[in-house]
Design an enzyme around this catalytic site. Sequence first.
Site, short mmCIF file in Angstrom:
data_model
loop_
_atom_site.label_atom_id
_atom_site.label_comp_id
_atom_site.label_asym_id
_atom_site.label_seq_id
_atom_site.Cartn_x
_atom_site.Cartn_y
_atom_site.Cartn_z
CD GLU A 37 -3.05 4.17 -5.79
OE1 GLU A 37 -2.65 5.23 -5.74
OE2 GLU A 37 -2.74 3.54 -4.84
CG ASN A 69 -2.81 4.09 1.55
OD1 ASN A 69 -3.69 4.34 2.13
ND2 ASN A 69 -2.27 3.02 1.21
CG HIS A 114 -2.71 -0.36 -3.42
ND1 HIS A 114 -2.76 1.03 -3.20
CD2 HIS A 114 -2.89 -0.92 -2.36
CE1 HIS A 114 -2.88 1.24 -1.92
NE2 HIS A 114 -3.22 -0.04 -1.36
CB SER A 118 -0.96 0.02 1.08
OG SER A 118 -0.29 -0.51 2.41
C1 LIG Z 1 -5.07 1.19 3.09
C2 LIG Z 1 -4.85 0.74 1.66
O1 LIG Z 1 -3.69 0.67 1.18
C3 LIG Z 1 -6.13 1.14 0.88
C4 LIG Z 1 -7.50 0.73 1.24
O2 LIG Z 1 -7.90 -0.24 1.07
S1 LIG Z 1 -8.05 2.27 1.92
C5 LIG Z 1 -9.79 1.54 2.36
C6 LIG Z 1 -10.76 1.69 1.38
N1 LIG Z 1 -11.88 1.49 1.70
C7 LIG Z 1 -12.62 2.21 2.00
O3 LIG Z 1 -12.76 3.49 2.28
C8 LIG Z 1 -13.94 1.71 2.53
C9 LIG Z 1 -14.82 2.49 3.29
N2 LIG Z 1 -16.35 1.79 3.67
C10 LIG Z 1 -17.13 1.53 2.94
O4 LIG Z 1 -17.13 1.85 1.45
C11 LIG Z 1 -18.46 0.83 3.22
O5 LIG Z 1 -18.45 1.15 4.80
C12 LIG Z 1 -18.37 -0.56 3.14
C13 LIG Z 1 -18.57 -0.91 1.44
C14 LIG Z 1 -17.14 -1.30 3.78
C15 LIG Z 1 -19.66 -1.12 3.56
O6 LIG Z 1 -20.73 -0.61 3.16
P1 LIG Z 1 -22.01 -0.47 4.10
O7 LIG Z 1 -23.16 0.11 2.86
O8 LIG Z 1 -21.76 0.36 5.23
O9 LIG Z 1 -22.58 -1.65 4.40
P2 LIG Z 1 -23.29 -3.08 3.92
O10 LIG Z 1 -24.69 -2.50 3.12
O11 LIG Z 1 -23.26 -3.90 4.92
O12 LIG Z 1 -22.33 -3.18 2.50
C16 LIG Z 1 -22.46 -2.96 1.16
C17 LIG Z 1 -22.03 -4.15 0.34
O13 LIG Z 1 -20.69 -4.39 0.66
C18 LIG Z 1 -20.45 -5.81 1.03
N3 LIG Z 1 -19.50 -5.60 1.96
C19 LIG Z 1 -19.42 -5.13 3.19
N4 LIG Z 1 -18.28 -5.44 3.77
C20 LIG Z 1 -17.71 -6.50 3.23
C21 LIG Z 1 -16.42 -7.22 3.28
N5 LIG Z 1 -15.69 -7.12 4.27
N6 LIG Z 1 -16.10 -8.03 2.54
C22 LIG Z 1 -16.76 -8.22 1.32
N7 LIG Z 1 -18.00 -7.61 1.20
C23 LIG Z 1 -18.44 -6.60 2.00
C24 LIG Z 1 -21.88 -6.05 1.69
O14 LIG Z 1 -22.26 -7.44 1.49
C25 LIG Z 1 -22.87 -5.45 0.54
O15 LIG Z 1 -22.91 -6.18 -0.62
P3 LIG Z 1 -24.21 -6.09 -1.44
O16 LIG Z 1 -24.42 -4.75 -1.98
O17 LIG Z 1 -24.01 -7.22 -2.59
O18 LIG Z 1 -25.49 -6.45 -0.44
N1 LIG Z 2 -5.46 -3.61 4.99
C1 LIG Z 2 -5.80 -2.85 4.28
O1 LIG Z 2 -6.81 -2.31 4.16
C2 LIG Z 2 -4.66 -2.90 2.97
C3 LIG Z 2 -3.53 -3.50 3.05
N2 LIG Z 2 -3.00 -3.68 1.84
C4 LIG Z 2 -1.61 -4.14 1.74
O2 LIG Z 2 -1.84 -5.54 1.79
C5 LIG Z 2 -0.77 -6.45 2.36
C6 LIG Z 2 -1.42 -7.08 3.43
O3 LIG Z 2 -2.41 -6.49 4.23
P1 LIG Z 2 -3.66 -7.22 5.07
O4 LIG Z 2 -4.08 -8.33 4.35
O5 LIG Z 2 -4.39 -6.31 5.70
O6 LIG Z 2 -2.43 -7.78 6.30
P2 LIG Z 2 -3.10 -9.00 7.17
O7 LIG Z 2 -2.05 -8.73 8.52
O8 LIG Z 2 -4.43 -9.28 7.41
O9 LIG Z 2 -2.52 -10.35 6.39
C7 LIG Z 2 -1.01 -10.53 6.17
C8 LIG Z 2 -0.93 -12.17 5.96
O10 LIG Z 2 0.60 -12.21 5.40
C9 LIG Z 2 1.11 -13.35 6.08
N3 LIG Z 2 2.61 -13.27 5.97
C10 LIG Z 2 3.36 -12.39 6.75
N4 LIG Z 2 4.85 -12.74 6.29
C11 LIG Z 2 4.57 -13.88 5.17
C12 LIG Z 2 5.34 -14.32 4.41
N5 LIG Z 2 6.84 -14.15 4.44
N6 LIG Z 2 4.96 -15.38 3.49
C13 LIG Z 2 3.66 -15.61 3.46
N7 LIG Z 2 2.43 -15.24 3.94
C14 LIG Z 2 3.35 -14.07 5.23
C15 LIG Z 2 0.53 -13.15 7.45
O11 LIG Z 2 0.57 -14.22 8.30
P3 LIG Z 2 1.09 -14.17 9.99
O12 LIG Z 2 -0.26 -13.18 10.68
O13 LIG Z 2 1.13 -15.16 10.40
O14 LIG Z 2 2.27 -13.14 10.25
C16 LIG Z 2 -0.95 -12.71 7.30
O15 LIG Z 2 -1.77 -14.00 7.19
C17 LIG Z 2 0.00 -5.19 2.96
O16 LIG Z 2 1.31 -4.97 2.16
C18 LIG Z 2 -0.74 -4.08 3.25
O17 LIG Z 2 -0.21 -2.81 3.12
C19 LIG Z 2 -3.37 -3.02 0.66
C20 LIG Z 2 -4.55 -2.31 0.43
C21 LIG Z 2 -5.28 -2.28 1.64
#
Ligand SMILES: CC(=O)CC(=O)SCCNC(=O)CCNC(=O)[C@H](O)C(C)(C)COP(=O)(O)OP(=O)(O)OC[C@H]1O[C@@H](n2cnc3c(N)ncnc32)[C@H](O)[C@@H]1OP(=O)(O)O
Ligand SMILES: NC(=O)C1=CN([C@@H]2O[C@H](COP(=O)(O)OP(=O)(O)OC[C@H]3O[C@@H](n4cnc5c(N)ncnc54)[C@H](OP(=O)(O)O)[C@@H]3O)[C@@H](O)[C@H]2O)C=CC1
Length: 283
Positions: A152, A190, A140, A119
């Site tokens: 991405e 991010n 991503h 990420s």
């Molecule tokens: C960190 C990084 O590197 C990058 C990132 O990913 S940053 C995070 C980016 N994501 C966000 O910003 C998510 C923000 N949140 C949302 O968009 C919404 O809260 C959400 C989509 C998660 C849930 O939506 P909601 O309207 O509050 O809930 P809900 O009505 O229960 O869910 C909507 C749909 O999503 C699905 N859903 C919700 N959570 C889910 C999950 N964890 N896994 C799979 N499907 C999911 C539901 O089943 C539902 O599907 P249908 O439309 O088919 O019925």
């Molecule tokens: N969380 C998010 O919203 C997002 C995350 N990402 C990126 O995705 C990646 C995973 O994140 P996320 O799924 O949230 O993390 P989690 O902690 O849910 O999962 C990571 C998994 O990888 C396993 N693991 C660690 N090291 C190894 C290895 N060497 N070989 C195989 N498996 C390994 C871990 O096992 P154990 O627990 O036993 O260490 C764990 O099961 C990160 O790079 C994160 O930045 C990208 C977009 C969104």
Amino acid sequence: MTIQKIMVIGAGQMGSGIAQVCAMAGFEVILHDLNEEIVHKGISSIKKQLQKQVEKEKLTNSEKEEIIQRLNVSSTLDDVKKADLIIEAIIEKMEVKTSLFEKLDQLASEKTILATNTSSLPITEIAAATARPDRVIGMHFMNPVPVMKLVEIIRGLATSDEVYEQIEAVTRKLNKTPVEVQDFPGFVSNRILMPMINEAIFTVYEGVAEPEAVDEVMKLGMNHPMGPLTLADFIGLDTCLYIMETLHEGFGDDKYRPCPLLRKYVKAGWLGRKSGRGFYQYS
Ligand SMILES: CC(=O)CC(=O)SCCNC(=O)CCNC(=O)[C@H](O)C(C)(C)COP(=O)(O)OP(=O)(O)OC[C@H]1O[C@@H](n2cnc3c(N)ncnc32)[C@H](O)[C@@H]1OP(=O)(O)O
Ligand SMILES: NC(=O)C1=CN([C@@H]2O[C@H](COP(=O)(O)OP(=O)(O)OC[C@H]3O[C@@H](n4cnc5c(N)ncnc54)[C@H](OP(=O)(O)O)[C@@H]3O)[C@@H](O)[C@H]2O)C=CC1
């Protein structure tokens, strides 16, 4: 080369979601993690998701069974030999990713594309751990993977046009929208999202408001689907901290310093939803 078989490494929340959408799009999938128990947990959460879709009549039972048939579990890295594309989704730590990419490079066929779901970490540096930097790329996905439309796509310095085009085509086949961005810390998503989350944590740290109040302000005032602290718990506080550290180190600018409260929570093992406690308690 036609991509038919995809191996996903890391069966946490992102890896399981990626494996699910790949299998739903018709690819053969191998899901791997160091720990076989985690792979089985990942597969069972995918099955639950698919069952929900059957109940909502978005999938038939036989479609669900076909998707499950395409999902294979693996606990040995040797399985990378069978894959045309590897998507890595392990912990967000450069040294762990580069050590894995070195091994993948040695084991995988020379045509295999190595993609990372990092990420924030530099793709160019991950690619440099291999002897095939032209076949390494950032892919991503956003969380929750089955719901979010964006992928991405990040080219490293040496990523070839052919690899970029193949990954763009796979992304479209997954029914996602690819957006190309350059290889800078945090990419676009991010670099913008995580400082906002970090600032929300500072407002709690400084006693400006309780987590619930901060989230209400951003939900009701800005129409965000989740408040920033709920979102931080959802992403994982460890991942949030690693991303802030990458931004801080990569830009050398203190505006990206991680909030001490974020560090404290991660040290305490309060990683958000996945550990049962973060800004909120789950269970
Ligand atoms: C960190 C990084 O590197 C990058 C990132 O990913 S940053 C995070 C980016 N994501 C966000 O910003 C998510 C923000 N949140 C949302 O968009 C919404 O809260 C959400 C989509 C998660 C849930 O939506 P909601 O309207 O509050 O809930 P809900 O009505 O229960 O869910 C909507 C749909 O999503 C699905 N859903 C919700 N959570 C889910 C999950 N964890 N896994 C799979 N499907 C999911 C539901 O089943 C539902 O599907 P249908 O439309 O088919 O019925
Ligand atoms: N969380 C998010 O919203 C997002 C995350 N990402 C990126 O995705 C990646 C995973 O994140 P996320 O799924 O949230 O993390 P989690 O902690 O849910 O999962 C990571 C998994 O990888 C396993 N693991 C660690 N090291 C190894 C290895 N060497 N070989 C195989 N498996 C390994 C871990 O096992 P154990 O627990 O036993 O260490 C764990 O099961 C990160 O790079 C994160 O930045 C990208 C977009 C969104």
